[in-house]
Design a protein around this motif. Structure first.
Motif, mmCIF file in Angstrom:
data_model
loop_
_atom_site.group_PDB
_atom_site.id
_atom_site.type_symbol
_atom_site.label_atom_id
_atom_site.label_comp_id
_atom_site.label_asym_id
_atom_site.label_seq_id
_atom_site.Cartn_x
_atom_site.Cartn_y
_atom_site.Cartn_z
ATOM 1 N N LEU A 75 0.836 -1.356 0.151
ATOM 2 C CA LEU A 75 -0.040 0.048 -0.002
ATOM 3 C C LEU A 75 0.871 0.925 -0.051
ATOM 4 O O LEU A 75 2.154 1.423 0.412
ATOM 5 C CB LEU A 75 -0.730 0.086 1.129
ATOM 6 C CG LEU A 75 -1.614 -1.456 1.474
ATOM 7 C CD1 LEU A 75 -2.787 -1.000 2.871
ATOM 8 C CD2 LEU A 75 -2.458 -1.251 0.081
ATOM 9 N N VAL A 109 -7.051 2.774 6.041
ATOM 10 C CA VAL A 109 -6.630 2.282 4.709
ATOM 11 C C VAL A 109 -6.330 0.580 4.929
ATOM 12 O O VAL A 109 -6.814 -0.218 3.903
ATOM 13 C CB VAL A 109 -5.096 2.769 4.467
ATOM 14 C CG1 VAL A 109 -4.450 2.138 3.080
ATOM 15 C CG2 VAL A 109 -5.266 4.321 4.139
ATOM 16 N N GLU A 143 -9.774 -1.037 5.050
ATOM 17 C CA GLU A 143 -10.329 -1.201 3.967
ATOM 18 C C GLU A 143 -9.617 -2.322 2.873
ATOM 19 O O GLU A 143 -10.406 -2.862 2.218
ATOM 20 C CB GLU A 143 -10.584 -0.050 3.036
ATOM 21 C CG GLU A 143 -10.907 0.201 1.652
ATOM 22 C CD GLU A 143 -12.574 0.031 1.661
ATOM 23 O OE1 GLU A 143 -13.095 -0.457 0.568
ATOM 24 O OE2 GLU A 143 -12.950 0.022 2.814
ATOM 25 N N SER A 144 -8.480 -2.447 2.825
ATOM 26 C CA SER A 144 -7.684 -3.338 2.011
ATOM 27 C C SER A 144 -8.047 -4.818 2.732
ATOM 28 O O SER A 144 -8.466 -5.796 2.090
ATOM 29 C CB SER A 144 -6.236 -3.083 2.543
ATOM 30 O OG SER A 144 -5.575 -3.427 3.555
ATOM 31 N N LEU A 150 -7.032 1.755 -3.772
ATOM 32 C CA LEU A 150 -6.103 2.492 -2.509
ATOM 33 C C LEU A 150 -4.732 2.986 -2.984
ATOM 34 O O LEU A 150 -4.464 3.942 -2.285
ATOM 35 C CB LEU A 150 -6.219 1.228 -1.630
ATOM 36 C CG LEU A 150 -7.296 0.706 -0.917
ATOM 37 C CD1 LEU A 150 -7.015 -0.458 0.247
ATOM 38 C CD2 LEU A 150 -8.296 1.810 0.034
ATOM 39 N N TRP A 196 -7.954 6.130 1.509
ATOM 40 C CA TRP A 196 -9.211 6.056 2.179
ATOM 41 C C TRP A 196 -9.235 6.882 3.173
ATOM 42 O O TRP A 196 -8.555 7.180 3.954
ATOM 43 C CB TRP A 196 -9.404 4.692 2.659
ATOM 44 C CG TRP A 196 -10.884 4.385 3.082
ATOM 45 C CD1 TRP A 196 -11.180 4.095 4.168
ATOM 46 C CD2 TRP A 196 -11.847 4.044 2.272
ATOM 47 N NE1 TRP A 196 -12.465 3.941 4.322
ATOM 48 C CE2 TRP A 196 -13.003 3.799 2.965
ATOM 49 C CE3 TRP A 196 -11.932 4.118 0.784
ATOM 50 C CZ2 TRP A 196 -14.387 3.418 2.608
ATOM 51 C CZ3 TRP A 196 -13.400 4.038 0.172
ATOM 52 C CH2 TRP A 196 -14.621 3.715 1.204
#
Length: 434
Positions: free
Chosen positions: A234, A412, A415-416, A429, A434
């Motif tokens: 990420l 983040v 959400e991942s 992302l 996010w």
């Protein structure tokens, strides 16, 4: 969410709780304890059979203990018939070693740093003794000149004059007198044998049973190539972009600065997204000076090229930091992925202020701040440090106060995790955060 379990290690329990809160689920219970001899014992409370398990463990604090704890937790879940186990490492351990192996006695980076009242913020803390002396036998009787006049060890393993005296493997690596730089390389590119731990760490995770990995801002994105399982790296760039737009006055006029050449791609990506100008600090490491020749003199500021030069005595090594770009009367934003001892960003900030920068921000993904880093940053020319809670920041906030600001990355990661569990794409992302 159905069949989703999030477990947390002992490295960063606060982040685990925040991720579970964003997912609106209860955190899975894990009992972790140590025996008197230091061994780690893990017991997973509750059933994980045919569940999608995410284990959150950051590479901070006692890195080795935390990593072993992560491996045991992964193995425990696989043994308990978990359908899939994903290791979530906000800060990935050992990811810097394939780039520059840690050689404290050679590079000058201290293994243990002490708190000081004053810092010079020059390019390098104390320069160690010349490196050409540690690459060969100490006893001249163990060497002889070859046809070219270069002194080399007599024989690998045994000395011809004294067959009962061994020559150590270190003596046999490179000829005596061969110049060696700070990274252990000779002029031909030969590198001393230093453990490269990338493949080992990847193999340990996959052997323990990890089916997938999530991390953030790997020091070297190519590190993903060590794995034969999916790796989601990420990016913090969307969050940094939103922060600069919302909180930096006239952000269009600021200069995005990379403190070293290795982070140039990361800084230029953010500069392009914001439409800002870009500057680079380039360091020439260990430039040798010879007898009878003066040390490097000032280069002056011409066409955006400036430098800070340090005047060593003849026969020593030095470092020259050069700023490529115009920062006079501008707001500068230093971009880096990790701050550990803080030598790089504090010296970069000094160089920027010397060249007329008005205000210096430091935006870093992982604020480790080991050793006396907090004290160095507090006394440095950096006006504000922005980092994330990928590692615990409570003690650092107490030491730096208003000079440090922490961004939350739990949304983040949450959400991942949600997208991976539901089989959705994670690429959104990378661009929007996010």
């Amino acid at each position: 969410m159905r069949d989703l379990i999030v477990l947390g290690g002992s490295s960063h329990p606060a982040l685990t709780k925040m991720i579970c809160k964003n997912l609106t689920i209860e955190q899975g219970q894990v009992l972790s304890k140590k025996f008197s001899n230091g061994e780690t014992s893990i017991e997973v409370k509750g059933s994980v059979r045919e569940k999608d398990v995410f284990i959150i463990q950051s590479g901070c604090g006692n890195v080795n203990d935390n990593f072993i704890e992560l491996l045991i937790m992964i193995a425990a879940c696989k043994t308990a018939s978990a359908r899939r186990v994903t290791a979530v490492l906000p800060l990935f351990p050992y990811s810097r070693q394939p780039d520059i192996p840690h050689m404290a006695s050679v590079t000058g980076a201290p293994s243990i740093s002490t708190k000081k009242d004053q810092y010079t913020y020059e390019s390098r803390p104390g320069t160690p003794k010349p490196l050409s002396s540690f690459n060969g036998p100490r006893d001249p009787s163990l060497t002889r000149p070859d046809s070219s006049g270069l002194i080399t060890p007599l024989l690998r393993g045994r000395d011809l004059k004294d067959p009962f005296r061994e020559i150590t493997p270190r003596d046999s690596l490179v000829p005596v007198g061969t110049p060696v730089d700070a990274r252990g390389k000779t002029e031909s590119g030969y590198k001393q044998w230093i453990a490269q731990n990338g493949t080992l760490i990847a193999n340990l995770l996959t052997t323990a049973g990890a089916d997938r990995m999530i991390t953030m801002d790997l020091h070297d994105p190519q590190f993903q190539g060590f794995f034969n399982i999916p790796v989601d790296n990420l990016y913090l760039k969307p969050l940094l972009k939103h922060y600069l737009i919302d909180y930096v006055p006239n952000y269009q006029e600021c200069v995005i600065v990379s403190p070293d050449s290795g982070g140039a791609k990361r800084a230029t990506s953010l500069a392009d997204a914001l439409g800002c100008s870009f500057a680079l600090i380039h360091k020439e490491r260990r430039i040798k000076t010879t007898e009878g020749v003066k040390a490097i003199g000032p280069l002056g500021v011409t066409s955006g090229l400036s430098a800070v030069n340090h005047h060593p005595s003849p026969g020593t090594h030095t470092t020259v930091s050069m700023l490529v770009g115009d920062v006079k009367d501008r707001t500068c934003v230093l971009i880096d992925d990790l701050v550990d001892t803080s030598y790089t960003i504090t010296r970069a900030a000094k160089l920027l202020k010397d060249q007329g920068a008005k205000y210096v921000y430091a935006l870093v993904t992982h604020g480790v701040f080991s050793g006396d880093a907090i004290n160095r940053v507090s006394k440095s020319a950096i006006d504000k440090v922005i980092t994330t809670n990928s590692v615990p920041q409570n003690d650092n906030l107490a030491g730096l106060g208003d000079k440090l600001e922490v961004l939350d990355v739990s949304r983040v990661f949450a959400e991942s995790i949600r997208r991976i569990h539901n089989g959705e794409s994670v690429s959104m992302l990378f661009d929007h955060g996010w």
